[in-house]
Enzyme design. Structure first.
Site, PDB file in Angstrom:
ATOM      1  N   ILE A   6       0.842  -1.207   0.000  1.00  0.00           N
ATOM      2  CA  ILE A   6       0.000   0.000   0.000  1.00  0.00           C
ATOM      3  C   ILE A   6       0.876   1.256   0.000  1.00  0.00           C
ATOM      4  CG2 ILE A   6      -1.867   1.224   1.195  1.00  0.00           C
ATOM      5  CD1 ILE A   6      -2.421  -1.638   2.527  1.00  0.00           C
ATOM      6  N   ASN A   8       1.066   5.657  -1.341  1.00  0.00           N
ATOM      7  CA  ASN A   8       0.366   6.906  -1.055  1.00  0.00           C
ATOM      8  C   ASN A   8      -0.904   7.054  -1.875  1.00  0.00           C
ATOM      9  OD1 ASN A   8       2.328   8.091   0.826  1.00  0.00           O
ATOM     10  ND2 ASN A   8       3.684   8.010  -0.953  1.00  0.00           N
ATOM     11  N   ASP A  74       8.286  -0.180   2.367  1.00  0.00           N
ATOM     12  CA  ASP A  74       8.491  -0.712   1.009  1.00  0.00           C
ATOM     13  C   ASP A  74       9.964  -0.613   0.607  1.00  0.00           C
ATOM     14  OD1 ASP A  74       8.255   2.062   1.032  1.00  0.00           O
ATOM     15  OD2 ASP A  74       7.117   2.184  -0.842  1.00  0.00           O
ATOM     16  N   ASP A  89      12.649   2.533  -7.168  1.00  0.00           N
ATOM     17  CA  ASP A  89      11.228   2.193  -7.077  1.00  0.00           C
ATOM     18  C   ASP A  89      10.430   3.396  -7.576  1.00  0.00           C
ATOM     19  OD1 ASP A  89       8.658   1.428  -6.466  1.00  0.00           O
ATOM     20  OD2 ASP A  89       9.138   0.667  -4.465  1.00  0.00           O
TER      21      ASP A  89
END
Lengths: 199, 199
Positions: A6, A8, A74, A89
């Site tokens: 999950i 933003n 993450d 990323d």
């Protein structure tokens, strides 16, 4: 079983080798009855999910002592998935993290493609362009579209290449950045692979 | 006599060696009776000023053939003011232009400080920080504030330094960037000096 990363702006799911996204503002997590293993950098969503028994936060299983307090889970997971290299990323933010012989060396956070395009558009309607990912980064531009593309792409290219490490690309815009980082290993599901190790 | 350099967010005036700014959305240009020599990258304002006899657009006096069609007149003027170097104009956008032996070599457009801070804040409330202009650019960061500061400052620093030319800093945020570009010549009124040559 679902996996969910999950961010933003979206829930990114993986279920039976198929990945898909749901908008964080529209999706209702209680509509899933199966077990969902998740990580979340989104504090508002995290608070909702704590109340749901079938949503299992795997961040609690990760040793975070090698990282800094406010670092996104993450990014930590991505770093844990490699021994040596640079991880790019490319999502709503573009995070760049360096791992050297299994140790996190530091990283930085650049705006994502959409965020940066919006930034230029808001500065001036004269800068309302898409980025040119096919730009020649060896020549200073002489038009507006390439002037913003060069700023966004050349600067991050130079920094990442100066690290002189294998490059791992993940995130929703990884295929765009693969045009710039031609030797990068692209793996849209890098975070999911990393999550599986902790389940 | 007034000089005025109109950008995306403000009228920047020089009158009797004193410079000051007025908001483009609030200031009424017809309140000045004296002669105002101006340039404008703001098309909306430009249309208003064309109707006022005492506002004199000096962009018409400049030979723009060495530049590209959509290049801001402020950038062109700045380039015309030097023979050799890199001009960093740090305003709502940060424009970087290279002049080599009197010839424009190209340039790029980076978001300004405020625009970039807003971008990070909008990506995530966890990235709502001011930039650290005292950051050590030789070390990869390990905290959120420095992670966005490094992305914003190190990347532009490396690119500008790679050009290996004298650096000229102008614009409202020039003193902030002077912390990064320690050998730059800072001249907040570079554009005004360039304008004077055409009057």
């Amino acid at each position: 079983m679902f996996l969910c990363d999950i961010g933003n702006t979206s829930y990114h799911f993986l279920k039976d080798d198929v990945d898909y996204k749901e908008d964080v503002n529209k999706f209702n997590p209680s509509c899933i009855d199966e077990i969902v293993y998740y990580i979340s950098v989104n504090q508002n969503i995290y608070k909702k999910l704590e109340k749901l028994d079938n949503w299992i936060d795997i961040s609690t299983k990760i040793d975070k002592t090698a990282y800094y307090d406010t670092m996104g889970i993450d990014r930590i997971l991505a770093c844990e998935s490699i021994q040596d290299g640079v991880i790019i990323d490319a999502g709503s933010a573009v995070t760049i993290d360096v791992v050297n012989n299994g140790t996190f060396e530091g990283g930085f956070i650049y705006p994502g493609v959409k965020a940066m395009l919006d930034t230029y558009k808001n500065i001036s309607p004269a800068l309302n362009y898409e980025f040119n990912f096919d730009l020649n980064l060896d020549t200073l531009p002489k038009n507006s579209k390439d002037s913003i593309s060069y700023a966004y792409l050349k600067l991050i290219y130079t920094e990442v290449m100066s690290l002189n490490k294998p490059i791992f690309l993940t995130g929703g815009d990884s295929f765009k950045f693969a045009k710039i980082f031609k030797n990068a290993k692209v793996d849209k599901n890098l975070i999911f692979c990393a999550m599986l190790k902790y389940i």
